[in-house]
Design a protein around this motif. Structure first.
Motif, PDB file in Angstrom:
ATOM      1  N   ASP A 258       0.873  -1.181   0.000  1.00 31.89           N
ATOM      2  CA  ASP A 258       0.000   0.000   0.000  1.00 31.89           C
ATOM      3  C   ASP A 258       0.901   1.219   0.000  1.00 31.89           C
ATOM      4  O   ASP A 258       1.829   1.313   0.825  1.00 31.89           O
ATOM      5  N   ALA A 264      -2.811  10.611  -3.242  1.00 29.58           N
ATOM      6  CA  ALA A 264      -3.357   9.395  -3.869  1.00 29.58           C
ATOM      7  C   ALA A 264      -2.844   8.142  -3.161  1.00 29.58           C
ATOM      8  O   ALA A 264      -1.761   8.131  -2.570  1.00 29.58           O
ATOM      9  N   ARG A 265      -3.651   7.068  -3.226  1.00 32.83           N
ATOM     10  CA  ARG A 265      -3.258   5.775  -2.638  1.00 32.83           C
ATOM     11  C   ARG A 265      -3.200   4.720  -3.742  1.00 32.83           C
ATOM     12  O   ARG A 265      -4.114   4.629  -4.567  1.00 32.83           O
ATOM     13  N   ASN A 296      -9.179   9.951  -5.449  1.00 34.18           N
ATOM     14  CA  ASN A 296      -7.905   9.218  -5.497  1.00 34.18           C
ATOM     15  C   ASN A 296      -7.033   9.611  -6.691  1.00 34.18           C
ATOM     16  O   ASN A 296      -6.203   8.837  -7.146  1.00 34.18           O
TER      17      ASN A 296
END
Length: 353
Positions: A258, A264-265, A296
């Motif tokens: 992750d 943003a991810r 995102n």
């Protein structure tokens, strides 16, 4: 076809020193028989020296060089079954196309008729039938290139070497001639080592690419492996532009990371990395232009927009730094000053070890 057929080439811990300068530093690789392998890298990385060591034009300071399984490390160029096509083509200006192509067998003592027969066969192969009486000055760059290839092929060497063979040609011709070289290599089942600094050329023709940096091998593998899984930031940037950005890996689960990239991810293969600061390579076409406020996404402002016919190049200012974006949308190109958001494609994003 070659008397002995194509041969493999192997380097085992080969170094080349000129006094205090190390031009090639402990390099190992293998070229399988019948493969086209490209040595790719910036100027001064050691790729041409490596090629010249295969040819026997330079004798290695250390290590072993094998051709067809036979140790040739200390053999001269004349004693190796190898031919080289030079960057300048090195054709003899006072000799006709036929005489240029027949030069090898003539020097080796073949009868004139036999040497010409061998030359004719190879000139026909490279599409120069009917050009035998012309002189190099009467030929285009692409035709001169083909005479050089015919001359190199005429003795049917076990290994054929190309040193930046397309650098004297214009872009359109480069594309055609590189395809001709690839077709010839495959139809005749030749072993070819090919030096270039042009990564698109390397991606287009190679079975395998050996990327060199500072006299060493940075990474070797198929074009796809190098493009999709670069070993480090140098390879990521050298093979097909990349935006190299700092990210934070927040956690790693089952080999997937992750990642926080500004606001943003992302979730990507971890490639052996643990939680903490890391680098990501993002291909310019993997950043997708969208409207501001995208969930995102990365917010951005277009600083430069260049229309290039089938795509638009954008420089975008974002919270994670300046980004280079290639957008296929030529109908509604974004202008400097436009606010946008950037989404991420499924492919073309990779963590860099």
């Amino acid at each position: 076809m070659s008397k002995a057929g194509p041969a493999s080439v192997e380097f085992r811990n080969v170094s080349m020193r000129y006094g205090a300068v190390t031009a090639v530093d402990t390099v190992s690789f293998a070229i399988e028989a019948g493969q086209l392998v490209t040595l790719l890298g910036p100027s001064g990385c050691g790729k041409t020296t490596t090629l010249r060591m295969i040819a026997g034009l330079e004798i290695a300071s250390e290590g072993e060089i094998l051709i067809g399984g036979k140790d040739v490390t200390h053999l001269s160029a004349a004693d190796r079954d190898v031919s080289m096509v030079f960057q300048s083509y090195a054709l003899f200006p006072h000799m006709s196309v036929m005489e240029n192509a027949a030069y090898g067998p003539t020097v080796k003592g073949f009868a004139k008729a036999k040497a010409q027969e061998m030359a004719l066969e190879k000139l026909a192969l490279v599409g120069l039938k009917g050009f035998e009486k012309r002189y190099p000055s009467e030929l285009s760059g692409g035709q001169q290139q083909r005479v050089a290839v015919a001359r190199a092929l005429v003795l049917e060497p076990q290994v054929l070497l190309f040193d930046e063979p397309l650098s004297n040609l214009d872009a359109k011709l480069r594309r055609r001639v590189r395809q001709e070289i690839r077709d010839l290599q495959q139809s005749l089942n030749l072993t070819v080592a090919y030096v270039t600094h042009d990564q698109e050329e390397a991606l287009a023709v190679s079975d395998k690419i050996i990327v060199m940096s500072n006299a060493r091998v940075a990474q070797q593998g198929s074009p796809r492996e190098l493009y999709e899984a670069p070993a480090d930031a140098f390879v990521a940037d050298f093979i097909g532009d990349a935006n190299l950005l700092d990210v934070a890996i927040t956690s790693v689960t089952d080999g997937r990371a992750d990642i926080a990239l500004g606001p943003a991810r992302l979730n990507l293969p971890a490639r052996g990395l643990a939680a903490g600061p890391a680098k990501i390579a993002i291909r310019p076409h993997s950043l997708l232009v969208s409207e501001p406020g995208l969930p995102n996404g990365l917010p951005g402002i277009v600083r430069k927009s260049s229309y290039l016919g089938n795509h638009v190049d954008l420089i975008v200012e974002s919270p994670v730094g300046e980004l280079f974006v290639v957008s296929p949308d030529t109908q509604r190109p974004r202008a400097a000053g436009d606010s946008i958001a950037l989404a991420f494609a499924e492919t073309g994003l990779v963590l860099v070890p």
